[in-house]
Design a protein around this motif. Structure first.
Motif, PDB file in Angstrom:
ATOM      1  N   LYS A   1      50.950  47.485  45.079  1.00 50.11           N
ATOM      2  CA  LYS A   1      52.150  47.854  45.843  1.00 50.11           C
ATOM      3  C   LYS A   1      52.204  47.132  47.183  1.00 50.11           C
ATOM      4  CE  LYS A   1      52.612  52.540  43.910  1.00 50.11           C
ATOM      5  NZ  LYS A   1      52.464  53.996  44.201  1.00 50.11           N
ATOM      6  N   SER A   2      51.050  46.885  47.773  1.00 46.55           N
ATOM      7  CA  SER A   2      51.003  46.243  49.089  1.00 46.55           C
ATOM      8  C   SER A   2      51.213  44.734  49.015  1.00 46.55           C
ATOM      9  CB  SER A   2      49.658  46.530  49.757  1.00 46.55           C
ATOM     10  OG  SER A   2      48.621  45.778  49.154  1.00 46.55           O
ATOM     11  N   GLY A   3      51.175  44.173  47.804  1.00 43.43           N
ATOM     12  CA  GLY A   3      51.375  42.734  47.646  1.00 43.43           C
ATOM     13  C   GLY A   3      50.095  41.920  47.597  1.00 43.43           C
ATOM     14  N   LEU A   4      48.942  42.576  47.524  1.00 40.74           N
ATOM     15  CA  LEU A   4      47.672  41.865  47.430  1.00 40.74           C
ATOM     16  C   LEU A   4      47.478  41.282  46.031  1.00 40.74           C
ATOM     17  CD1 LEU A   4      45.345  44.411  49.267  1.00 40.74           C
ATOM     18  CD2 LEU A   4      45.727  42.047  49.987  1.00 40.74           C
ATOM     19  N   LEU A   5      46.737  40.186  45.962  1.00 43.11           N
ATOM     20  CA  LEU A   5      46.259  39.705  44.672  1.00 43.11           C
ATOM     21  C   LEU A   5      45.130  40.629  44.232  1.00 43.11           C
ATOM     22  CD1 LEU A   5      46.069  35.824  45.122  1.00 43.11           C
ATOM     23  CD2 LEU A   5      47.598  37.083  43.601  1.00 43.11           C
ATOM     24  N   VAL A   6      45.205  41.111  42.999  1.00 42.83           N
ATOM     25  CA  VAL A   6      44.243  42.118  42.545  1.00 42.83           C
ATOM     26  C   VAL A   6      43.460  41.621  41.337  1.00 42.83           C
ATOM     27  CG1 VAL A   6      43.940  44.466  41.699  1.00 42.83           C
ATOM     28  CG2 VAL A   6      45.709  43.971  43.409  1.00 42.83           C
ATOM     29  N   ASN A   7      42.152  41.722  41.450  1.00 36.45           N
ATOM     30  CA  ASN A   7      41.241  41.384  40.367  1.00 36.45           C
ATOM     31  C   ASN A   7      40.485  42.641  39.951  1.00 36.45           C
ATOM     32  OD1 ASN A   7      39.405  39.638  38.717  1.00 36.45           O
ATOM     33  ND2 ASN A   7      37.902  40.295  40.236  1.00 36.45           N
ATOM     34  N   MET A   8      40.453  42.909  38.647  1.00 35.31           N
ATOM     35  CA  MET A   8      39.604  43.977  38.126  1.00 35.31           C
ATOM     36  C   MET A   8      38.269  43.344  37.769  1.00 35.31           C
ATOM     37  SD  MET A   8      40.036  46.427  34.758  1.00 35.31           S
ATOM     38  CE  MET A   8      41.521  47.229  35.338  1.00 35.31           C
ATOM     39  N   TYR A   9      37.192  43.869  38.359  1.00 35.07           N
ATOM     40  CA  TYR A   9      35.869  43.259  38.216  1.00 35.07           C
ATOM     41  C   TYR A   9      34.987  44.143  37.349  1.00 35.07           C
ATOM     42  CZ  TYR A   9      31.602  40.798  39.698  1.00 35.07           C
ATOM     43  OH  TYR A   9      30.436  40.067  39.732  1.00 35.07           O
ATOM     44  N   VAL A  10      34.509  43.592  36.253  1.00 32.28           N
ATOM     45  CA  VAL A  10      33.717  44.346  35.285  1.00 32.28           C
ATOM     46  C   VAL A  10      32.350  43.692  35.117  1.00 32.28           C
ATOM     47  CG1 VAL A  10      33.558  45.193  32.919  1.00 32.28           C
ATOM     48  CG2 VAL A  10      35.799  45.031  34.043  1.00 32.28           C
ATOM     49  N   VAL A  11      31.294  44.453  35.362  1.00 26.24           N
ATOM     50  CA  VAL A  11      29.940  43.985  35.082  1.00 26.24           C
ATOM     51  C   VAL A  11      29.579  44.464  33.680  1.00 26.24           C
ATOM     52  CG1 VAL A  11      27.516  44.078  35.743  1.00 26.24           C
ATOM     53  CG2 VAL A  11      29.285  44.053  37.515  1.00 26.24           C
ATOM     54  N   ILE A  12      29.476  43.517  32.761  1.00 23.56           N
ATOM     55  CA  ILE A  12      29.208  43.890  31.373  1.00 23.56           C
ATOM     56  C   ILE A  12      27.706  44.070  31.146  1.00 23.56           C
ATOM     57  CG2 ILE A  12      31.290  43.004  30.271  1.00 23.56           C
ATOM     58  CD1 ILE A  12      29.798  40.411  29.705  1.00 23.56           C
ATOM     59  N   SER A  13      27.393  45.070  30.348  1.00 23.49           N
ATOM     60  CA  SER A  13      26.007  45.425  30.043  1.00 23.49           C
ATOM     61  C   SER A  13      25.973  46.028  28.637  1.00 23.49           C
ATOM     62  CB  SER A  13      25.499  46.441  31.066  1.00 23.49           C
ATOM     63  OG  SER A  13      26.112  47.706  30.853  1.00 23.49           O
TER      64      SER A  13
END
Length: 381
Positions: free
Chosen positions: A228-240
């Motif tokens: 909503k704020s206009g930021l670039l958003v990355n979802m970060y997943v550490v796979i295990s």
């Protein structure tokens, strides 16, 4: 849909590298009288872009990844310059993570920070000095990390301090405390990207991994507020091994939330995860991930950044392209490798970087923390 718009990565009178976008995918091109001679030298880098989905396509710029400056931009020109140096064997700390505080409301099972219990925090002026030094070294991406950086008093001041013509800024967060007001404040300060971590695509799994109830909902709300704020958003997943069967669920969630990118990083035996004997991915787990990446890259949804595949192709970036500063001021080759080569209170970062580069151990092979011999030598087992 094919566009004739050209996004120039590099150009001089003799050689040009540029991208176009065809049906939502990046297509790389070269031209110029020196193209035939130079193209083989740049093929590895071009392969990272060619045929891949970008994070954001704009008329005036292409944002290939939330981890990278926009194309074109002065910061991206600096990144290209460092890549040309890389071809000649010159390494720069392109990405520097600064753990500005150990303060954190969570108790993550895989936290890379040691349990020092002193809750160290770097002073604002000290961090500014670090920023000055790494920018002079050529860094193009400065990431504020923790602990939980949202607990840090002065975060916006640090973000504002980074020269946008030289580097972009990012932040790793659990999302706890990431209200809409805070997200807008970060955006106004100039934060370029925010990376919100998820360890499971379901509430119970994520909260269990984070050691506290409610963290999953905080992460989801934080993502929504950032968008909503206009930021670039990355979802970060550490796979295990614990979440390898949730890959499709992660991508579905990222698609529903409409994030710009979803990044996957493979768990490293460090910090609180160091002693877990069943904590590393098996060959079967890697096959599952490979299959998922191949499938997801053809699906509608956000850009996928499979970091393990990049590191497999280009070698580990620790001490080659990455550098990490701890809340105690220690200088590590990367956030996952707890081996100090100096301290910002006693050493210039340039001197420490030269020291790391003189060590043949950091040659771009496999992740050293996964190397049994390296771990034995440094008593990590």
């Amino acid at each position: 849909m094919t566009s004739d718009k050209r996004y120039y990565f590099y150009k001089n009178p003799f050689f040009k590298v540029y991208a176009t976008v065809d049906k939502g995918l990046v297509k790389m091109h070269t031209s110029g009288v020196a193209s035939r001679a130079i193209k083989p030298l740049t093929s590895n880098m071009m392969d990272l872009f060619d045929g891949k989905k970008p994070a954001v396509i704009k008329e005036a710029e292409l944002i290939f990844s939330t981890w990278m400056p926009p194309i074109p931009s002065k910061a991206f020109d600096r990144l290209v310059s460092s890549q040309m140096g890389y071809i000649r064997g010159k390494m720069l700390p392109e990405q520097v993570t600064i753990s500005i505080t150990e303060e954190c409301p969570n108790k993550c099972l895989h936290c890379a920070l040691p349990d020092t219990k002193n809750k160290a925090t770097l002073p604002v002026e000290t961090v500014k000095n670090v920023i000055d030094q790494v920018l002079d070294l050529g860094s193009t991406f400065i990431v504020f990390d923790g602990g939980e950086p949202l607990t840090y008093d002065g975060l916006e001041e640090l973000i504002e301090y980074v020269d946008r013509d030289r580097a972009l800024t990012g932040m790793f967060t659990s999302g706890v405390g990431l209200t809409l007001e805070k997200a807008m404040s970060l955006k106004e300060a100039g934060l370029d990207m925010i990376s919100v971590s998820l360890d499971s695509a379901n509430e119970a799994g994520h909260d269990s991994m984070r050691g506290r109830l409610g963290v999953f909902n905080s992460a989801i709300e934080g993502i929504k507020n950032s968008l909503k704020s206009g930021l670039l958003v990355n979802m970060y997943v550490v796979i295990s091994p614990d979440n390898i069967d949730e890959l499709d669920d992660f991508y579905t969630l990222a698609t529903e939330l409409d994030v710009h990118e979803i990044s996957f990083f493979e768990i490293v035996p460090t910090g609180r995860w160091m002693d877990r004997s069943d904590g590393l991915m098996t060959s079967e787990d890697h096959k599952k991930f490979d299959y998922f990446v191949e499938k997801a890259e053809r699906m509608d949804g956000p850009k996928l950044f499979p970091i393990p595949h990049v590191l497999k192709k280009m070698g580990c970036f620790a001490g080659r392209k990455w550098l990490h500063i701890t809340p105690e001021g220690d200088i590590f080759p990367c956030a996952c490798l707890p081996l100090s080569f100096g301290n910002i209170d006693q050493n210039k970062i340039a001197d420490v970087w030269r020291k790391i580069r003189k060590d043949s151990t950091y040659n771009g092979g496999i992740c050293l923390m996964r190397d049994p011999e390296f771990r034995k030598v440094h008593n990590f087992d």
